[in-house]
Scaffold this motif. Structure first.
Motif, PDB file in Angstrom:
ATOM      1  N   ILE A   1     -12.540  79.871  52.828  1.00 55.63           N
ATOM      2  CA  ILE A   1     -11.246  80.037  52.264  1.00 55.63           C
ATOM      3  C   ILE A   1     -11.094  79.678  50.795  1.00 55.63           C
ATOM      4  CG2 ILE A   1      -8.750  79.059  52.188  1.00 55.63           C
ATOM      5  CD1 ILE A   1      -8.982  78.298  55.058  1.00 55.63           C
ATOM      6  N   GLY A   2     -12.003  78.954  50.449  1.00 57.73           N
ATOM      7  CA  GLY A   2     -12.124  78.967  48.719  1.00 57.73           C
ATOM      8  C   GLY A   2     -12.786  79.969  48.034  1.00 57.73           C
ATOM      9  N   SER A   3     -13.863  80.750  48.836  1.00 55.90           N
ATOM     10  CA  SER A   3     -14.112  81.988  48.161  1.00 55.90           C
ATOM     11  C   SER A   3     -12.990  83.224  48.386  1.00 55.90           C
ATOM     12  CB  SER A   3     -15.588  82.423  48.947  1.00 55.90           C
ATOM     13  OG  SER A   3     -16.674  81.487  48.989  1.00 55.90           O
TER      14      SER A   3
ATOM     15  N   VAL B   1      -5.575  79.541  58.743  1.00 52.66           N
ATOM     16  CA  VAL B   1      -5.728  78.082  59.201  1.00 52.66           C
ATOM     17  C   VAL B   1      -5.585  77.916  60.777  1.00 52.66           C
ATOM     18  CG1 VAL B   1      -4.570  76.025  58.970  1.00 52.66           C
ATOM     19  CG2 VAL B   1      -4.969  77.392  56.934  1.00 52.66           C
ATOM     20  N   LEU B   2      -4.444  78.663  61.484  1.00 52.91           N
ATOM     21  CA  LEU B   2      -4.374  78.354  62.670  1.00 52.91           C
ATOM     22  C   LEU B   2      -5.612  78.721  63.659  1.00 52.91           C
ATOM     23  CD1 LEU B   2      -1.001  79.511  63.315  1.00 52.91           C
ATOM     24  CD2 LEU B   2      -1.900  77.132  63.158  1.00 52.91           C
ATOM     25  N   PRO B   3      -6.289  79.782  63.382  1.00 51.54           N
ATOM     26  CA  PRO B   3      -7.506  80.120  64.184  1.00 51.54           C
ATOM     27  C   PRO B   3      -8.656  79.032  64.107  1.00 51.54           C
ATOM     28  CG  PRO B   3      -6.847  82.108  63.289  1.00 51.54           C
ATOM     29  CD  PRO B   3      -6.038  81.046  62.710  1.00 51.54           C
ATOM     30  N   ARG B   4      -8.881  78.502  62.824  1.00 50.25           N
ATOM     31  CA  ARG B   4      -9.780  77.600  62.849  1.00 50.25           C
ATOM     32  C   ARG B   4      -9.428  76.245  63.421  1.00 50.25           C
ATOM     33  NH1 ARG B   4     -10.031  81.045  58.281  1.00 50.25           N
ATOM     34  NH2 ARG B   4     -12.422  81.657  57.810  1.00 50.25           N
ATOM     35  N   VAL B   5      -8.414  75.666  63.112  1.00 47.75           N
ATOM     36  CA  VAL B   5      -7.827  74.384  63.806  1.00 47.75           C
ATOM     37  C   VAL B   5      -7.756  74.641  65.323  1.00 47.75           C
ATOM     38  CG1 VAL B   5      -5.916  72.891  63.689  1.00 47.75           C
ATOM     39  CG2 VAL B   5      -6.668  73.994  61.843  1.00 47.75           C
ATOM     40  N   LEU B   6      -7.322  75.666  65.935  1.00 50.33           N
ATOM     41  CA  LEU B   6      -7.149  75.864  67.272  1.00 50.33           C
ATOM     42  C   LEU B   6      -8.624  75.745  67.693  1.00 50.33           C
ATOM     43  CD1 LEU B   6      -4.361  78.198  67.881  1.00 50.33           C
ATOM     44  CD2 LEU B   6      -4.216  75.811  68.206  1.00 50.33           C
ATOM     45  N   ALA B   7      -9.394  76.623  67.129  1.00 48.46           N
ATOM     46  CA  ALA B   7     -11.037  76.757  67.705  1.00 48.46           C
ATOM     47  C   ALA B   7     -11.681  75.267  67.549  1.00 48.46           C
ATOM     48  CB  ALA B   7     -11.773  77.620  66.822  1.00 48.46           C
TER      49      ALA B   7
ATOM     50  N   MET C   1      -7.386  72.761  53.989  1.00 51.18           N
ATOM     51  CA  MET C   1      -6.377  72.410  52.905  1.00 51.18           C
ATOM     52  C   MET C   1      -7.383  72.468  51.552  1.00 51.18           C
ATOM     53  SD  MET C   1      -4.628  68.666  52.078  1.00 51.18           S
ATOM     54  CE  MET C   1      -6.212  67.875  51.654  1.00 51.18           C
ATOM     55  N   GLU C   2      -8.632  71.852  51.754  1.00 55.22           N
ATOM     56  CA  GLU C   2      -9.329  71.739  50.496  1.00 55.22           C
ATOM     57  C   GLU C   2      -9.552  73.246  49.984  1.00 55.22           C
ATOM     58  OE1 GLU C   2     -10.333  69.535  48.461  1.00 55.22           O
ATOM     59  OE2 GLU C   2      -9.010  68.244  49.791  1.00 55.22           O
ATOM     60  N   GLY C   3      -9.874  74.228  51.015  1.00 57.82           N
ATOM     61  CA  GLY C   3      -9.946  75.656  50.615  1.00 57.82           C
ATOM     62  C   GLY C   3      -8.958  75.993  49.888  1.00 57.82           C
ATOM     63  N   PHE C   4      -7.818  75.902  50.156  1.00 57.75           N
ATOM     64  CA  PHE C   4      -6.775  76.428  49.408  1.00 57.75           C
ATOM     65  C   PHE C   4      -6.778  75.809  47.917  1.00 57.75           C
ATOM     66  CE2 PHE C   4      -5.144  77.708  53.640  1.00 57.75           C
ATOM     67  CZ  PHE C   4      -4.722  79.144  53.320  1.00 57.75           C
ATOM     68  N   LYS C   5      -7.097  74.579  47.731  1.00 59.70           N
ATOM     69  CA  LYS C   5      -7.143  73.848  46.634  1.00 59.70           C
ATOM     70  C   LYS C   5      -8.028  74.428  45.645  1.00 59.70           C
ATOM     71  CE  LYS C   5      -6.506  69.578  46.632  1.00 59.70           C
ATOM     72  NZ  LYS C   5      -6.924  68.131  47.112  1.00 59.70           N
ATOM     73  N   VAL C   6      -8.864  75.369  45.740  1.00 56.59           N
ATOM     74  CA  VAL C   6      -9.920  75.722  45.065  1.00 56.59           C
ATOM     75  C   VAL C   6      -9.217  76.476  43.957  1.00 56.59           C
ATOM     76  CG1 VAL C   6     -11.886  77.446  44.560  1.00 56.59           C
ATOM     77  CG2 VAL C   6     -11.825  76.117  46.632  1.00 56.59           C
ATOM     78  N   SER C   7      -9.797  76.452  42.668  1.00 56.50           N
ATOM     79  CA  SER C   7      -9.030  77.004  41.423  1.00 56.50           C
ATOM     80  C   SER C   7      -9.655  78.478  41.063  1.00 56.50           C
ATOM     81  CB  SER C   7      -9.222  75.837  40.432  1.00 56.50           C
ATOM     82  OG  SER C   7     -10.865  75.972  40.033  1.00 56.50           O
TER      83      SER C   7
ATOM     84  N   GLN D   1     -17.951  76.664  40.698  1.00 56.95           N
ATOM     85  CA  GLN D   1     -18.006  75.007  40.606  1.00 56.95           C
ATOM     86  C   GLN D   1     -16.859  74.375  41.486  1.00 56.95           C
ATOM     87  OE1 GLN D   1     -17.782  73.538  36.616  1.00 56.95           O
ATOM     88  NE2 GLN D   1     -17.874  71.530  37.449  1.00 56.95           N
ATOM     89  N   SER D   2     -15.659  74.933  41.293  1.00 54.65           N
ATOM     90  CA  SER D   2     -14.555  74.361  42.191  1.00 54.65           C
ATOM     91  C   SER D   2     -14.922  74.654  43.578  1.00 54.65           C
ATOM     92  CB  SER D   2     -13.172  75.239  41.810  1.00 54.65           C
ATOM     93  OG  SER D   2     -12.219  74.581  42.517  1.00 54.65           O
ATOM     94  N   VAL D   3     -15.397  75.550  43.976  1.00 49.71           N
ATOM     95  CA  VAL D   3     -15.765  75.731  45.603  1.00 49.71           C
ATOM     96  C   VAL D   3     -16.644  74.805  45.844  1.00 49.71           C
ATOM     97  CG1 VAL D   3     -16.854  77.142  47.261  1.00 49.71           C
ATOM     98  CG2 VAL D   3     -15.384  78.282  45.481  1.00 49.71           C
TER      99      VAL D   3
END
Length: 380
Positions: free
Chosen positions: A239-241, A263-269, A337-343, A347-349
């Motif tokens: 998600i960060g990429s 998000v949903l497919p990953r969390v459900l998986a 959530m951390e993926g969505f916080k990538v700037s 380096q941020s990833v």
């Protein structure tokens, strides 16, 4: 024939009349490095009793006046600016530079706090950061649950292909390493149990130790920690990429919801895969402990299984497997959530990928400790 301008110099001499500083030559920008070096050499040796001779001073500009002011100090420069032998323009220049140094070039004295105060300050900043991070996590959990409730009643919006793909990546691909890790940990627990219980003549109860350890704690804990390092980091990096390449902005532009799409497919998986992997880890750990019991304690397979069946109830399995969905949900949410916080930078990833792993493992261990306290109070 014109003579070349003489570079400025400053000479400190001592005679019967006392110490004298002779300033001569051109004090201009062309000679600034040499003048600054000479001023540094004389720094600290020009006291109030030293007389200043400027009779042979040549040309002077702002840079030269600044070096003189640094060498003599603001007060002496102001006195020098009243010297009658100097032209009015140079006196004005020295006065202006002296005033500027006295007004604008004072060093800022930072208040030095005691080490105890600094430690308290760092603790306070850490607590504030932890509180903000907890608030963001709770908010993202709410967003995820909202997206799930909005999608569950609309089968046409289910991402079945993505769900199956993520189940394969997070579940099936992790089976070999998880089974091997659980087998070895089960063997280690059996070795330690047999060694510690041998002094009490109770080596036979190693079977109970293995059963309780893997059904209640080690099975789900090993699986969750492994997936926290393996899957949460992958979710953050993926998600960060996409965030760095502005693909998430493109998804929003198309009118799609990134939470429902990513998000949903990953969390459900994870919710499907982690309980299954926990069961595999339990079996592998028990098998590893059983192998050690057969090799070290010379226990037959039938005896091991009969003791296991007699002493370990189904409640131990249910207590352990019940924690798997909770751990799976938290690992998936934190990774996304951390993926969505990538700037936007590589380096941020990397930073947020590391943060996702650390947070996931911390939350898993914290929830496991709270669950252990709850089970103990309930008598389970």
């Amino acid at each position: 024939m014109t003579t070349a301008p003489a570079p400025g110099s400053a000479t400190l001499t001592r005679d019967a009349a006392g110490e004298r500083l002779s300033i001569s030559g051109d004090w201009t920008l062309a000679h600034y490095p040499a003048l600054q070096r000479r001023a540094n050499e004389l720094a600290g040796s020009i006291g109030a009793e030293v007389a200043v001779d400027i009779a042979r001073l040549g040309a002077m500009d702002t840079s030269g006046a600044f070096v003189i002011a640094e060498l003599l100090g603001s007060a002496r420069t102001q006195q020098l600016a009243q010297h009658e032998d100097l032209p009015a323009a140079r006196r004005a220049l020295l006065k202006t530079v002296g005033d500027a140094i006295d007004t604008y070039c004072k060093g800022v004295k930072r208040k030095r706090n005691a080490g105890f105060v600094e430690a308290l300050e760092r603790i306070g900043r850490s607590l504030e950061g932890s509180w903000k991070q907890t608030a963001k996590l709770l908010a993202f959990i709410g967003i995820t649950l909202q997206g799930f409730l909005a999608t569950v009643w609309q089968p046409k919006r289910w991402r079945v292909t993505s769900l199956v793909s993520h189940i394969e990546q997070t579940g099936l691909d992790a089976v070999p390493i998880l089974a091997l890790l659980s087998f070895m940990v089960g063997a280690v627990v059996a070795f330690l149990g047999s060694t510690a219980l041998a002094s009490y003549g109770a080596s036979i109860f190693t079977v109970d130790l293995i059963g309780f350890a893997f059904l209640r704690e080690f099975g789900v804990l090993l699986t969750s920690i492994l997936l926290a390092g393996r899957t949460a980091s992958a979710f953050t990096a993926q998600i960060g990429s996409m965030k760095a390449r502005e693909e998430i902005d493109a998804i929003r532009t198309l009118g799609l919801d990134p939470v429902q799409l990513l998000v949903l497919p990953r969390v459900l998986a994870l919710l499907i895969a982690l309980p299954l992997l926990t069961f595999i880890a339990m079996i592998a750990g028990i098998v590893g402990g059983g192998v050690v019991c057969m090799a070290v304690l010379k226990m037959s397979p039938s005896m091991f299984l009969s003791m296991f069946q007699a002493d370990i109830s189904l409640t131990q399995f249910l207590v352990g497997i019940a924690k798997a969905p909770v751990f799976a949900f938290m690992i998936g949410v934190i990774g996304c959530m951390e993926g969505f916080k990538v700037s936007g930078s590589a380096q941020s990833v990397g930073e947020h990928t590391t943060s996702a792993v650390v947070q996931s493992i911390f939350v898993v261990i914290l929830l496991d400790a709270l669950a252990a306290l709850f089970y103990m109070e309930m008598g389970w």
